[in-house]
Design an enzyme around this catalytic site. Structure first.
Site, PDB file in Angstrom:
ATOM      1  N   LYS A 152      -8.692   3.480  -2.604  1.00 46.19           N
ATOM      2  CA  LYS A 152      -9.275   2.862  -1.412  1.00 46.19           C
ATOM      3  C   LYS A 152     -10.601   3.547  -1.092  1.00 46.19           C
ATOM      4  O   LYS A 152     -10.664   4.777  -0.966  1.00 46.19           O
ATOM      5  CB  LYS A 152      -8.288   3.015  -0.248  1.00 46.19           C
ATOM      6  N   GLU A 199       0.840  -1.192   0.000  1.00 47.34           N
ATOM      7  CA  GLU A 199       0.000   0.000   0.000  1.00 47.34           C
ATOM      8  C   GLU A 199       0.885   1.255   0.000  1.00 47.34           C
ATOM      9  O   GLU A 199       1.884   1.327   0.705  1.00 47.34           O
ATOM     10  CB  GLU A 199      -0.877  -0.022   1.253  1.00 47.34           C
ATOM     11  N   CYS A 252      -5.324  -2.855   2.315  1.00 53.56           N
ATOM     12  CA  CYS A 252      -5.394  -2.809   3.776  1.00 53.56           C
ATOM     13  C   CYS A 252      -6.755  -3.264   4.312  1.00 53.56           C
ATOM     14  O   CYS A 252      -7.195  -4.369   4.022  1.00 53.56           O
ATOM     15  CB  CYS A 252      -5.021  -1.403   4.240  1.00 53.56           C
TER      16      CYS A 252
END
Length: 356
Positions: A137, A55, A172
């Site tokens: 995200k 990430e 994540c």
């Protein structure tokens, strides 16, 4: 709708995938691009056909606002903003060209700069050097919200076709977003890259278990088992020098060097790689073949033989519906509303007005 996958789950061709565990070049866009290209070339030389990165590998994961108040973090965050990478940029073009020359497919996590705003982004770049998928995200986690914006609706489309199978991506704690995962599985991924932050041993300095490297790895392992797909789990390493640069020293949740927990999972959840030192930079490799997916889905295919879509399904509503549950049957919907109204009104008649 009947599904025909190409390559199919009966394909016994073996190919190599790679999971990156590395320290970013903190707060340095150009240095981060150089290191990314070096890793691509290294993994390609080892025969990898799919390479996963952590990430926001460029310019590194900012634990900074977790470990500082905003005033103290701001000097780092300004540099972070300045060294984040636009999607359409000479830096991204260099990475795309490197992917094409190496004849590989990658999923790269980066802090995307769009104007003055930042997003936790991933791109899937295929072996022709094209960006096959760009996503953000959908919901930054906790203190991430002080830096990054939400991903747009198109970010739920996160699976693309490659010559080696359908390749997906998650960032994540998207691994524990149930509805996002359901939509993800509905795109029939066969392999996915889980891009992760640096995370540390359970309960370090009183930290909650859920932020540990062990918990993070288990979240990716669950996606592999739940969806019946190979998982390429990628994360950062943080040295003491890197921690100093990012103002992470002194915060009790961290130990340096550390942060790593990279692993490659099979579709049954078994680790295909040996554990590695959390403070060591390494690229992990595994030889995989898609026919192993059928071994799992013969037992439980949550998009097929182990589903009840007549009872439960996810409706994508383009941001117009805030309710977590809706009933297709009008009578059930009406009964649900009546029940909720009863809950909302419960006890109202017993409230004694204050005499003050």
């Amino acid at each position: 709708m009947p599904i025909s996958l190409n390559p199919s789950h009966s394909n016994t061709q073996t190919f190599k995938v790679a999971a990156v565990q590395a320290e970013p070049v903190w707060l340095d866009l150009q240095g981060g691009v150089e290191k990314t290209i070096r890793i691509i070339n290294e993994a390609a030389a080892e025969g990898a056909k799919i390479i996963g990165f952590p990430e926001v590998f460029i310019p590194g994961y900012p634990w900074t606002p977790w470990a500082n108040n905003f005033v103290d973090a701001q000097v780092v965050l300004k540099k972070y903003q300045a060294n984040s990478m636009p999607l359409h940029s000479p830096e991204m073009d260099r990475i795309r060209e490197a992917v094409k020359e190496a004849d590989v497919n990658i999923v790269l996590g980066f802090s995307e700069r769009d104007g003055s705003s930042l997003y936790i982004a991933q791109v899937t770049i295929t072996s022709d050097g094209k960006i096959a998928n760009h996503r953000r995200k959908i919901k930054p986690t906790h203190y991430e919200k002080t830096i990054f914006g939400d991903g747009s609706a198109q970010s739920i489309y996160n699976v693309v076709q490659t010559p080696y199978g359908r390749l997906g991506s998650l960032n994540c704690w998207e691994h524990i977003q149930p509805w996002l995962k359901t939509h993800f599985y509905s795109q029939y991924p066969q392999i996915f890259v889980g891009g992760w932050w640096p995370a540390f041993p359970p309960h370090t300095g009183g930290s909650p278990y859920i932020v540990s490297g062990e918990a993070s790895s288990r979240m990716s392992q669950l996606v592999s088992m739940e969806g019946g797909l190979f998982g390429i789990v990628c994360c950062h390493v943080v040295s003491e020098a890197g921690a100093r640069k990012m103002r992470m020293l002194g915060f009790p949740w961290f130990t340096f060097p550390g942060g790593g927990f990279s692993v490659i999972y099979g579709p049954d959840g078994a680790a295909l790689t040996d554990p590695v030192d959390p403070g060591k930079e390494v690229v992990l490799y595994a030889n995989i073949s898609l026919d192993k997916i059928d071994d799992v889905k013969l037992v439980a295919d949550i998009m097929g033989n182990y589903s009840r879509f007549d009872l439960f399904h996810t409706t994508v509503v383009n941001g117009k519906n805030w309710k977590p549950v809706a009933y297709g049957d009008p009578d059930e919907q009406a009964a649900s509303k009546a029940q909720q109204a009863e809950i909302d009104n419960a006890g109202k008649g017993s409230i004694v007005p204050s005499k003050l």
